[in-house]
Design a protein around this motif. Sequence first.
Motif, PDB file in Angstrom:
ATOM      1  N   GLU A 123     -37.574   2.164  30.337  1.00 13.99           N
ATOM      2  CA  GLU A 123     -36.651   2.702  31.210  1.00 13.99           C
ATOM      3  C   GLU A 123     -35.354   2.302  31.214  1.00 13.99           C
ATOM      4  OE1 GLU A 123     -38.272   2.628  35.239  1.00 13.99           O
ATOM      5  OE2 GLU A 123     -39.912   4.162  34.530  1.00 13.99           O
ATOM      6  N   ARG A 124     -35.298   0.835  31.501  1.00 12.70           N
ATOM      7  CA  ARG A 124     -34.124  -0.020  31.261  1.00 12.70           C
ATOM      8  C   ARG A 124     -33.087   0.362  29.896  1.00 12.70           C
ATOM      9  NH1 ARG A 124     -33.472  -4.952  34.042  1.00 12.70           N
ATOM     10  NH2 ARG A 124     -31.762  -5.259  32.343  1.00 12.70           N
ATOM     11  N   LEU A 125     -33.875   0.434  28.950  1.00  8.36           N
ATOM     12  CA  LEU A 125     -33.274   0.717  27.452  1.00  8.36           C
ATOM     13  C   LEU A 125     -32.441   2.251  27.790  1.00  8.36           C
ATOM     14  CD1 LEU A 125     -35.838  -0.262  24.955  1.00  8.36           C
ATOM     15  CD2 LEU A 125     -33.461  -1.224  25.190  1.00  8.36           C
ATOM     16  N   GLN A 126     -33.008   3.037  28.534  1.00  2.64           N
ATOM     17  CA  GLN A 126     -32.533   4.466  28.588  1.00  2.64           C
ATOM     18  C   GLN A 126     -31.588   4.551  29.747  1.00  2.64           C
ATOM     19  OE1 GLN A 126     -36.031   6.951  28.989  1.00  2.64           O
ATOM     20  NE2 GLN A 126     -36.974   6.290  27.028  1.00  2.64           N
ATOM     21  N   GLY A 127     -31.437   3.295  30.309  1.00  4.01           N
ATOM     22  CA  GLY A 127     -30.453   3.352  31.660  1.00  4.01           C
ATOM     23  C   GLY A 127     -31.009   4.117  32.776  1.00  4.01           C
ATOM     24  N   ASP A 128     -32.315   4.131  33.012  1.00  6.25           N
ATOM     25  CA  ASP A 128     -32.842   4.700  34.387  1.00  6.25           C
ATOM     26  C   ASP A 128     -33.206   3.772  35.234  1.00  6.25           C
ATOM     27  OD1 ASP A 128     -32.557   7.082  32.839  1.00  6.25           O
ATOM     28  OD2 ASP A 128     -34.455   7.259  32.293  1.00  6.25           O
ATOM     29  N   HIS A 129     -32.649   2.682  35.234  1.00  9.04           N
ATOM     30  CA  HIS A 129     -33.115   1.501  36.195  1.00  9.04           C
ATOM     31  C   HIS A 129     -32.342   1.577  37.624  1.00  9.04           C
ATOM     32  CE1 HIS A 129     -30.253  -0.229  33.412  1.00  9.04           C
ATOM     33  NE2 HIS A 129     -29.684  -0.941  34.506  1.00  9.04           N
TER      34      HIS A 129
ATOM     35  N   PHE B 281     -31.045   2.370   4.331  1.00 12.60           N
ATOM     36  CA  PHE B 281     -29.665   1.934   4.962  1.00 12.60           C
ATOM     37  C   PHE B 281     -30.000   0.643   5.941  1.00 12.60           C
ATOM     38  CE2 PHE B 281     -31.931   4.781   7.866  1.00 12.60           C
ATOM     39  CZ  PHE B 281     -31.482   4.178   9.224  1.00 12.60           C
ATOM     40  N   MET B 282     -29.050  -0.026   6.033  1.00 12.57           N
ATOM     41  CA  MET B 282     -29.303  -1.108   6.914  1.00 12.57           C
ATOM     42  C   MET B 282     -28.404  -1.113   8.026  1.00 12.57           C
ATOM     43  SD  MET B 282     -30.495  -4.234   7.461  1.00 12.57           S
ATOM     44  CE  MET B 282     -31.377  -4.623   6.016  1.00 12.57           C
ATOM     45  N   PRO B 283     -28.945  -0.893   9.095  1.00 12.19           N
ATOM     46  CA  PRO B 283     -28.006  -0.720  10.489  1.00 12.19           C
ATOM     47  C   PRO B 283     -27.533  -2.198  10.780  1.00 12.19           C
ATOM     48  CG  PRO B 283     -30.413  -0.530  11.038  1.00 12.19           C
ATOM     49  CD  PRO B 283     -30.419  -0.763   9.485  1.00 12.19           C
ATOM     50  N   SER B 284     -26.376  -2.072  11.484  1.00 17.00           N
ATOM     51  CA  SER B 284     -25.866  -3.166  11.956  1.00 17.00           C
ATOM     52  C   SER B 284     -26.217  -3.782  13.312  1.00 17.00           C
ATOM     53  CB  SER B 284     -24.196  -3.348  12.158  1.00 17.00           C
ATOM     54  OG  SER B 284     -23.623  -4.254  12.672  1.00 17.00           O
ATOM     55  N   PHE B 285     -26.637  -4.917  13.611  1.00 18.92           N
ATOM     56  CA  PHE B 285     -27.230  -5.717  14.899  1.00 18.92           C
ATOM     57  C   PHE B 285     -26.109  -6.482  15.306  1.00 18.92           C
ATOM     58  CE2 PHE B 285     -30.735  -3.828  12.614  1.00 18.92           C
ATOM     59  CZ  PHE B 285     -31.594  -2.924  13.502  1.00 18.92           C
ATOM     60  N   ASN B 286     -24.999  -6.621  14.765  1.00 19.08           N
ATOM     61  CA  ASN B 286     -24.245  -7.748  15.370  1.00 19.08           C
ATOM     62  C   ASN B 286     -23.565  -7.539  16.703  1.00 19.08           C
ATOM     63  OD1 ASN B 286     -22.337  -5.766  14.467  1.00 19.08           O
ATOM     64  ND2 ASN B 286     -21.213  -7.159  13.035  1.00 19.08           N
ATOM     65  N   GLU B 287     -23.752  -6.218  17.352  1.00 18.43           N
ATOM     66  CA  GLU B 287     -23.194  -6.041  18.591  1.00 18.43           C
ATOM     67  C   GLU B 287     -24.300  -5.599  19.376  1.00 18.43           C
ATOM     68  OE1 GLU B 287     -20.177  -6.201  19.592  1.00 18.43           O
ATOM     69  OE2 GLU B 287     -19.513  -6.975  17.605  1.00 18.43           O
ATOM     70  N   GLN B 288     -25.601  -5.961  18.982  1.00 23.33           N
ATOM     71  CA  GLN B 288     -26.682  -5.514  19.837  1.00 23.33           C
ATOM     72  C   GLN B 288     -27.502  -6.732  20.181  1.00 23.33           C
ATOM     73  OE1 GLN B 288     -27.929  -1.920  19.679  1.00 23.33           O
ATOM     74  NE2 GLN B 288     -25.642  -1.681  18.941  1.00 23.33           N
TER      75      GLN B 288
ATOM     76  N   GLU C 293     -28.540  -6.714  29.627  1.00 26.45           N
ATOM     77  CA  GLU C 293     -28.400  -5.300  29.077  1.00 26.45           C
ATOM     78  C   GLU C 293     -29.197  -5.485  27.630  1.00 26.45           C
ATOM     79  OE1 GLU C 293     -26.774  -2.482  29.849  1.00 26.45           O
ATOM     80  OE2 GLU C 293     -26.506  -3.351  31.699  1.00 26.45           O
ATOM     81  N   ILE C 294     -30.131  -4.629  27.329  1.00 29.67           N
ATOM     82  CA  ILE C 294     -30.967  -4.716  26.245  1.00 29.67           C
ATOM     83  C   ILE C 294     -30.623  -3.394  25.451  1.00 29.67           C
ATOM     84  CG2 ILE C 294     -33.172  -4.738  25.248  1.00 29.67           C
ATOM     85  CD1 ILE C 294     -32.575  -7.007  27.139  1.00 29.67           C
ATOM     86  N   ASP C 295     -30.429  -3.709  24.043  1.00 23.14           N
ATOM     87  CA  ASP C 295     -30.058  -2.480  23.108  1.00 23.14           C
ATOM     88  C   ASP C 295     -31.494  -2.162  22.250  1.00 23.14           C
ATOM     89  OD1 ASP C 295     -27.054  -2.383  23.771  1.00 23.14           O
ATOM     90  OD2 ASP C 295     -27.036  -4.423  22.692  1.00 23.14           O
ATOM     91  N   VAL C 296     -31.946  -3.033  21.922  1.00 21.84           N
ATOM     92  CA  VAL C 296     -33.220  -2.825  21.132  1.00 21.84           C
ATOM     93  C   VAL C 296     -34.508  -3.423  21.534  1.00 21.84           C
ATOM     94  CG1 VAL C 296     -34.311  -3.131  18.866  1.00 21.84           C
ATOM     95  CG2 VAL C 296     -31.747  -2.585  19.041  1.00 21.84           C
ATOM     96  N   LEU C 297     -35.457  -3.061  21.890  1.00 18.82           N
ATOM     97  CA  LEU C 297     -36.652  -3.473  22.450  1.00 18.82           C
ATOM     98  C   LEU C 297     -37.712  -3.333  21.012  1.00 18.82           C
ATOM     99  CD1 LEU C 297     -39.054  -4.386  24.087  1.00 18.82           C
ATOM    100  CD2 LEU C 297     -39.685  -1.937  24.984  1.00 18.82           C
ATOM    101  N   VAL C 298     -38.383  -4.649  20.921  1.00 15.78           N
ATOM    102  CA  VAL C 298     -39.434  -4.661  19.637  1.00 15.78           C
ATOM    103  C   VAL C 298     -40.832  -5.241  20.587  1.00 15.78           C
ATOM    104  CG1 VAL C 298     -40.189  -5.559  17.582  1.00 15.78           C
ATOM    105  CG2 VAL C 298     -37.843  -5.084  17.837  1.00 15.78           C
ATOM    106  N   ASN C 299     -41.727  -4.406  20.778  1.00 17.61           N
ATOM    107  CA  ASN C 299     -42.784  -4.677  21.415  1.00 17.61           C
ATOM    108  C   ASN C 299     -43.818  -5.171  20.988  1.00 17.61           C
ATOM    109  OD1 ASN C 299     -44.341  -5.034  23.735  1.00 17.61           O
ATOM    110  ND2 ASN C 299     -44.888  -3.050  24.224  1.00 17.61           N
ATOM    111  N   CYS C 300     -44.066  -6.249  20.671  1.00 19.09           N
ATOM    112  CA  CYS C 300     -45.155  -6.923  19.611  1.00 19.09           C
ATOM    113  C   CYS C 300     -45.924  -7.530  20.490  1.00 19.09           C
ATOM    114  CB  CYS C 300     -44.719  -8.343  18.713  1.00 19.09           C
ATOM    115  SG  CYS C 300     -43.648  -7.182  17.385  1.00 19.09           S
ATOM    116  N   ALA C 301     -46.098  -7.705  21.772  1.00 21.92           N
ATOM    117  CA  ALA C 301     -47.143  -8.414  22.586  1.00 21.92           C
ATOM    118  C   ALA C 301     -48.532  -8.047  22.427  1.00 21.92           C
ATOM    119  CB  ALA C 301     -46.547  -8.430  24.124  1.00 21.92           C
ATOM    120  N   GLY C 302     -49.223  -8.944  22.293  1.00 18.14           N
ATOM    121  CA  GLY C 302     -50.645  -8.555  22.178  1.00 18.14           C
ATOM    122  C   GLY C 302     -51.578 -10.110  21.971  1.00 18.14           C
ATOM    123  N   ILE C 303     -52.712  -9.859  21.545  1.00 19.00           N
ATOM    124  CA  ILE C 303     -53.673 -11.107  21.186  1.00 19.00           C
ATOM    125  C   ILE C 303     -54.154 -10.823  19.841  1.00 19.00           C
ATOM    126  CG2 ILE C 303     -53.974 -11.428  23.523  1.00 19.00           C
ATOM    127  CD1 ILE C 303     -56.688 -10.236  23.169  1.00 19.00           C
TER     128      ILE C 303
END
Length: 135
Positions: free
Chosen positions: A129-135, A13-20, A89-99
């Motif tokens: 936390e922000r993604l979960q609304g706990d801020h 399946f391909m989710p829609s991100f056009n509102e994200q 407002e952030i809907d999706v987090l992709v955490n790729c930070a690194g070296i």
Amino acid sequence: VFYYSTCTETKTFMPSFNEQTILVTGAASGLGAAIVARFVKLQAKQIIALDVNAEHLAQLKASIGGQIETLVCDVTDLAAVEAALKDREIDVLVNCAGISGITNTSGRRRICRFIFRIRCSRTTWKINERLQGDH
């Protein structure tokens, strides 16, 4: 494309991100840059590319040509991340930070600690936390 399996079949399946709104950390190069490019193709509503390397972020924005917002920020600095993401407002987090590209193995323990600091910092937890609304 996302895949999932049941006992009898595999479905695609391909989710829609056009509102994200998508936040990608470590977005200036490598896997992070590839993920930003993919979200552009998927027509995400907003893509925030966050990285410590301003020059590479500028190159990314110029090369992709999509509608992305770049933010120069060190993910190990909680105050800087909070300031950069304030009122967003952030809907999706992709955490790729690194070296990457480490060739000197003499400081391996120090490098491992640094990578751990990037991946498991309070900043990562704060963004989640922000993604979960706990801020």
